[in-house]
Design a protein around this motif. Structure first.
Motif, PDB file in Angstrom:
ATOM      1  N   ALA A  64      18.007  28.744 -51.797  1.00  0.00           N
ATOM      2  CA  ALA A  64      17.770  30.156 -51.772  1.00  0.00           C
ATOM      3  C   ALA A  64      16.413  30.567 -50.869  1.00  0.00           C
ATOM      4  N   LEU A  65      15.401  29.822 -51.043  1.00  0.00           N
ATOM      5  CA  LEU A  65      14.032  30.025 -50.341  1.00  0.00           C
ATOM      6  C   LEU A  65      14.226  29.537 -49.046  1.00  0.00           C
ATOM      7  N   LYS A  66      15.126  28.478 -48.807  1.00  0.00           N
ATOM      8  CA  LYS A  66      15.426  28.338 -47.248  1.00  0.00           C
ATOM      9  C   LYS A  66      16.050  29.459 -46.585  1.00  0.00           C
ATOM     10  N   ALA A  67      16.900  30.165 -47.271  1.00  0.00           N
ATOM     11  CA  ALA A  67      17.629  31.331 -46.849  1.00  0.00           C
ATOM     12  C   ALA A  67      16.639  32.734 -46.658  1.00  0.00           C
ATOM     13  N   ASP A  68      15.564  32.688 -47.707  1.00  0.00           N
ATOM     14  CA  ASP A  68      14.603  33.897 -47.626  1.00  0.00           C
ATOM     15  C   ASP A  68      13.423  33.177 -48.386  1.00  0.00           C
ATOM     16  N   PRO A  69      12.571  32.819 -47.377  1.00  0.00           N
ATOM     17  CA  PRO A  69      11.299  32.087 -47.828  1.00  0.00           C
ATOM     18  C   PRO A  69      10.263  32.932 -48.678  1.00  0.00           C
ATOM     19  N   ASN A  70      10.721  34.355 -48.928  1.00  0.00           N
ATOM     20  CA  ASN A  70       9.919  35.313 -49.575  1.00  0.00           C
ATOM     21  C   ASN A  70      10.492  35.708 -50.634  1.00  0.00           C
ATOM     22  N   LEU A  71      11.628  35.208 -51.185  1.00  0.00           N
ATOM     23  CA  LEU A  71      12.340  35.357 -52.483  1.00  0.00           C
ATOM     24  C   LEU A  71      11.383  35.407 -53.812  1.00  0.00           C
ATOM     25  N   PRO A  72      11.239  36.474 -54.506  1.00  0.00           N
ATOM     26  CA  PRO A  72      10.534  36.474 -55.525  1.00  0.00           C
ATOM     27  C   PRO A  72      11.014  35.667 -56.685  1.00  0.00           C
ATOM     28  N   ASP A  73      10.010  35.010 -57.438  1.00  0.00           N
ATOM     29  CA  ASP A  73      10.302  34.300 -58.545  1.00  0.00           C
ATOM     30  C   ASP A  73      10.819  32.826 -58.489  1.00  0.00           C
ATOM     31  N   ALA A  74      11.461  32.564 -57.083  1.00  0.00           N
ATOM     32  CA  ALA A  74      12.033  31.185 -56.960  1.00  0.00           C
ATOM     33  C   ALA A  74      11.168  30.179 -57.194  1.00  0.00           C
ATOM     34  N   TRP A  75      10.195  30.274 -56.641  1.00  0.00           N
ATOM     35  CA  TRP A  75       9.050  29.159 -57.080  1.00  0.00           C
ATOM     36  C   TRP A  75       8.511  28.869 -58.369  1.00  0.00           C
ATOM     37  N   ALA A  76       8.615  30.214 -59.117  1.00  0.00           N
ATOM     38  CA  ALA A  76       8.127  30.017 -60.450  1.00  0.00           C
ATOM     39  C   ALA A  76       9.352  29.433 -61.228  1.00  0.00           C
ATOM     40  N   ASN A  77      10.489  29.577 -60.705  1.00  0.00           N
ATOM     41  CA  ASN A  77      11.572  29.011 -61.656  1.00  0.00           C
ATOM     42  C   ASN A  77      11.635  27.475 -61.403  1.00  0.00           C
ATOM     43  N   ILE A  78      11.465  27.021 -60.213  1.00  0.00           N
ATOM     44  CA  ILE A  78      11.506  25.798 -59.646  1.00  0.00           C
ATOM     45  C   ILE A  78      10.247  25.029 -60.634  1.00  0.00           C
ATOM     46  N   ALA A  79       9.186  25.793 -60.772  1.00  0.00           N
ATOM     47  CA  ALA A  79       7.910  25.173 -61.416  1.00  0.00           C
ATOM     48  C   ALA A  79       8.596  24.808 -63.065  1.00  0.00           C
ATOM     49  N   CYS A  80       9.500  25.792 -63.619  1.00  0.00           N
ATOM     50  CA  CYS A  80       9.815  25.979 -64.865  1.00  0.00           C
ATOM     51  C   CYS A  80      10.702  24.542 -65.026  1.00  0.00           C
ATOM     52  N   CYS A  81      11.370  24.157 -63.968  1.00  0.00           N
ATOM     53  CA  CYS A  81      12.359  22.955 -64.175  1.00  0.00           C
ATOM     54  C   CYS A  81      11.117  21.672 -64.010  1.00  0.00           C
ATOM     55  N   PHE A  82      10.058  21.768 -63.414  1.00  0.00           N
ATOM     56  CA  PHE A  82       9.349  20.489 -63.505  1.00  0.00           C
ATOM     57  C   PHE A  82       8.637  20.626 -64.632  1.00  0.00           C
ATOM     58  N   ILE A  83       8.378  21.791 -65.236  1.00  0.00           N
ATOM     59  CA  ILE A  83       7.717  21.976 -66.715  1.00  0.00           C
ATOM     60  C   ILE A  83       8.743  21.243 -67.669  1.00  0.00           C
ATOM     61  N   LYS A  84       9.912  21.342 -67.622  1.00  0.00           N
ATOM     62  CA  LYS A  84      11.044  20.950 -68.676  1.00  0.00           C
ATOM     63  C   LYS A  84      11.002  19.448 -68.474  1.00  0.00           C
ATOM     64  N   LYS A  85      10.421  18.989 -67.192  1.00  0.00           N
ATOM     65  CA  LYS A  85      10.659  17.456 -67.039  1.00  0.00           C
ATOM     66  C   LYS A  85       9.387  16.675 -67.190  1.00  0.00           C
ATOM     67  N   LYS A  86       8.465  17.666 -67.527  1.00  0.00           N
ATOM     68  CA  LYS A  86       6.981  17.138 -68.077  1.00  0.00           C
ATOM     69  C   LYS A  86       6.331  16.666 -66.585  1.00  0.00           C
ATOM     70  N   ASP A  87       6.611  17.391 -65.578  1.00  0.00           N
ATOM     71  CA  ASP A  87       6.114  16.884 -64.295  1.00  0.00           C
ATOM     72  C   ASP A  87       5.106  18.231 -63.980  1.00  0.00           C
ATOM     73  N   CYS A  88       4.030  18.028 -64.447  1.00  0.00           N
ATOM     74  CA  CYS A  88       2.703  19.011 -64.435  1.00  0.00           C
ATOM     75  C   CYS A  88       2.359  19.456 -63.151  1.00  0.00           C
ATOM     76  N   SER A  89       1.857  18.165 -62.231  1.00  0.00           N
ATOM     77  CA  SER A  89       1.499  18.394 -60.756  1.00  0.00           C
ATOM     78  C   SER A  89       2.204  18.971 -59.821  1.00  0.00           C
ATOM     79  N   ARG A  90       3.698  18.739 -60.037  1.00  0.00           N
ATOM     80  CA  ARG A  90       4.455  19.283 -58.958  1.00  0.00           C
ATOM     81  C   ARG A  90       5.116  20.773 -59.524  1.00  0.00           C
TER      82      ARG A  90
END
Length: 177
Positions: A87-113
């Motif tokens: 989605a970000l590749k198609a629209d780099p300014n898409l709101p919330d996409a990076w925050a959602n990706i962060a949630c995936c990393f949080i679920k995987k306990k990867d705080c730095s990513r």
């Protein structure tokens, strides 16, 4: 009696289904139909509609985004992350996409990513409330993790190979009795 919101929702769902039937290869119609299915609680069919939309138009950012949301709800975090990255590749300014990706990393306990992804969201919108809240949450999680690690007892040293061999021999002798 139905409220006006229920009537609108039903009419919207009917319109989305009709549009999809009239234009079965139109990514926007498929995406809207997927949202309609999702609103009805049919995540499996919504996933199929979003997949059909991105198949018809691989650059349809919102269809990739919505597919990511469905996959996240199913606990398929790696696949959700992949959809949001498309989605970000198609629209780099898409709101919330990076925050959602962060949630995936949080679920995987990867705080730095997770922190890196949130920083990208905040670079687009410094006032993004959800991203700021998630960043605070990560800080708290890391503090708890560091405290647990500091308080955890040291694991016992592994036995030397001579000790391990002696223990195996003793266990074998005890089995014979």
């Amino acid at each position: 009696l139905k409220s006006s919101e229920d009537t609108y929702s039903t009419q919207g769902d009917t319109s989305a289904e009709q549009a999809m039937n009239d234009n079965p290869r139109d990514a926007s119609c498929l995406n809207t139909y997927g949202l309609s299915l999702l609103r009805k609680g049919n995540g499996t069919a919504a996933e199929e509609a979003f997949r059909a939309a991105v198949k018809e138009n691989p650059k349809h950012a919102k269809a990739h985004y919505n597919l990511g949301c469905v996959l996240k709800d199913q606990g398929r975090f790696d696949m959700a992350e992949g959809s949001w990255r498309l989605a970000l590749k198609a629209d780099p300014n898409l709101p919330d996409a990076w925050a959602n990706i962060a949630c995936c990393f949080i679920k995987k306990k990867d705080c730095s990513r997770a922190r890196e992804a949130l920083q990208k969201e905040l670079d687009m919108d410094k006032l993004h409330r959800r991203a700021r809240h998630l960043m605070e949450m990560i800080d708290g999680e890391e503090a708890n993790y560091n405290k647990e690690q500091a308080e955890a007892p040291e694991p016992p040293a592994p036995p030397s190979s001579a000790q391990a061999l002696a223990a195996k021999a003793k266990a074998a002798l005890e089995d014979d009795y």
